[in-house]
Design an enzyme around this catalytic site. Structure first.
Site, PDB file in Angstrom:
ATOM      1  N   SER A 262       1.119  -0.730   0.120  1.00 35.87           N
ATOM      2  CA  SER A 262       0.159   0.330  -0.208  1.00 35.87           C
ATOM      3  C   SER A 262       0.985   1.281   0.221  1.00 35.87           C
ATOM      4  CB  SER A 262      -0.506  -0.160   0.592  1.00 35.87           C
ATOM      5  OG  SER A 262      -1.597   1.336   1.139  1.00 35.87           O
ATOM      6  N   TYR A 275      -1.327  -0.020  11.213  1.00 35.61           N
ATOM      7  CA  TYR A 275      -1.522  -0.297   9.185  1.00 35.61           C
ATOM      8  C   TYR A 275      -0.351  -0.375   8.359  1.00 35.61           C
ATOM      9  CZ  TYR A 275      -3.208  -0.914   4.676  1.00 35.61           C
ATOM     10  OH  TYR A 275      -3.507  -1.055   3.927  1.00 35.61           O
TER      11      TYR A 275
END
Length: 374
Positions: A262, A275
């Protein structure tokens, strides 16, 4: 490409082209001699439409010499590769998978027939995908099916797995096999991957898609169970699935591992410390892995998408659909199919090409969480 006719004749006898060639070539031999010759190569006589070709001895010979020819340079290597590919055309035709030698050759050229020492060579390549029932995982499964990959799909939701299997097989005509799997469960990973390796051999594409985010609060307010779920899924699960398949991929000297990272792994943002850390781990893990396998033909790619409109935010906010929808309001966000198209492109590159990293952001996205909304 010019072909040495003497080399072709000499080599073709070794690979039994007269045995596997046009049916007329068989008719020119006495029945006893034909039966004996075919028995040498482990082939049973059968009606053309019933031949499901295992060709045990031929598989070993073919794969060994094909792999060797691909590594040879110059005219000799080109001629040998040409002969072996011609050999495969004949096998495909004789087995009834093509109506003509020309059609068989097209199937080989366009990758519809895959050369694989464990599974045989009358099969499509196959991809193993985790998190395959929604979002980018599902879109990638469909994109690879459209590229004639058979699929082995793993996810937690068994009902969705069954539905996805039915839909893709109906749409694309490829074979889809499913396994219920939670990548947080180490024993389940071992059980599923062992079954897959025993049945299909090493995957041609391994896509580690399973992953999630939980919450968007400062770290001091983050629930410990959310922290552990992200670490167990995004890091441990990805690491363990890769570890289960990698030895076979290296041994068979093939395969492409696609890890879904990501932009959060490149650009941290508020409320996502854990995250972001897990996605940074995916990036650095992939980089280290690429070094570990660089002497082989195994490829490693990290896909790092930005803002993609999928069920991701709904999972992050524990089912709060209104809050999830607000993430994508006012911006033309990426779609799962956009990322899947990139992945299909990456895995279709020639053997000499390895795309290490791909960063994909929406047009109005500057960094990971910096966007311009209307």
């Amino acid at each position: 490409m010019a072909t040495n006719r003497n080399l072709r004749f000499k080599t073709s006898r070794r690979f039994g082209v007269n045995v596997y060639g046009h049916p007329k070539a068989l008719k020119r031999q006495p029945a006893e001699a034909r039966q004996k010759k075919m028995s040498e190569y482990g082939i049973q006589l059968a009606e053309k439409q019933k031949v499901k070709a295992m060709y045990n001895l031929l598989e070993k010979q073919f794969y060994r010499y094909y792999d060797k020819a691909k590594r040879m340079s110059g005219v000799v290597g080109e001629n040998l590769l040409f002969l072996l590919e011609t050999r495969l055309d004949n096998v495909v035709y004789r087995a009834g998978f093509a109506r003509s030698i020309r059609q068989a050759r097209q199937m080989v050229t366009h990758g519809l027939i895959n050369v694989d020492g464990k599974r045989g060579f009358l099969m499509n390549p196959y991809a193993f995908i985790t998190g395959a029932t929604s979002g980018i995982g599902l879109a990638t499964a469909k994109a690879l099916a459209a590229s004639h990959y058979d699929l082995v799909l793993a996810a937690r939701n068994t009902e969705k797995l069954a539905s996805v299997k039915t839909d893709i097989e109906k749409e694309s005509g490829v074979k889809v096999t499913t396994y219920p799997l939670d990548v947080q469960d180490r024993e389940a990973i071992q059980e599923v991957t062992t079954k897959v390796l025993d049945t299909f051999g090493a995957p041609d594409v391994l896509m580690n898609d399973a992953g999630l985010a939980r919450g968007l609060e400062p770290y001091q307010d983050t629930a410990p169970e959310d922290t552990m779920e992200m670490i167990d899924t995004n890091i441990k699960g990805l690491f363990l699935v890769t570890r289960a398949f990698l030895p076979a991929m290296v041994k068979e000297n093939k395969g492409h591992i696609v890890n879904l990272g990501s932009t959060a792994g490149l650009y941290a943002y508020a409320g996502a410390a854990v995250y972001c850390a897990t996605k940074a781990a995916v990036k650095t893990f992939s980089d280290g892995l690429r070094i570990d396998v660089m002497a082989s033909d195994v490829k490693i790619t990290t896909i790092q998408p930005g803002l993609v409109e999928t069920p991701f935010s709904e999972v992050r906010f524990h089912g709060d659909t209104k809050r999830a929808a607000s993430v994508y309001a006012g911006i033309d966000a990426l779609q799962a199919e956009d990322i899947a198209d990139v992945i299909a492109f990456v895995v279709s590159r020639p053997k000499r090409v390895q795309i290490s990293d791909v960063v994909i952001m929406a047009a109005q996205q500057g960094t990971g969480f910096l966007v311009s909304k209307k």
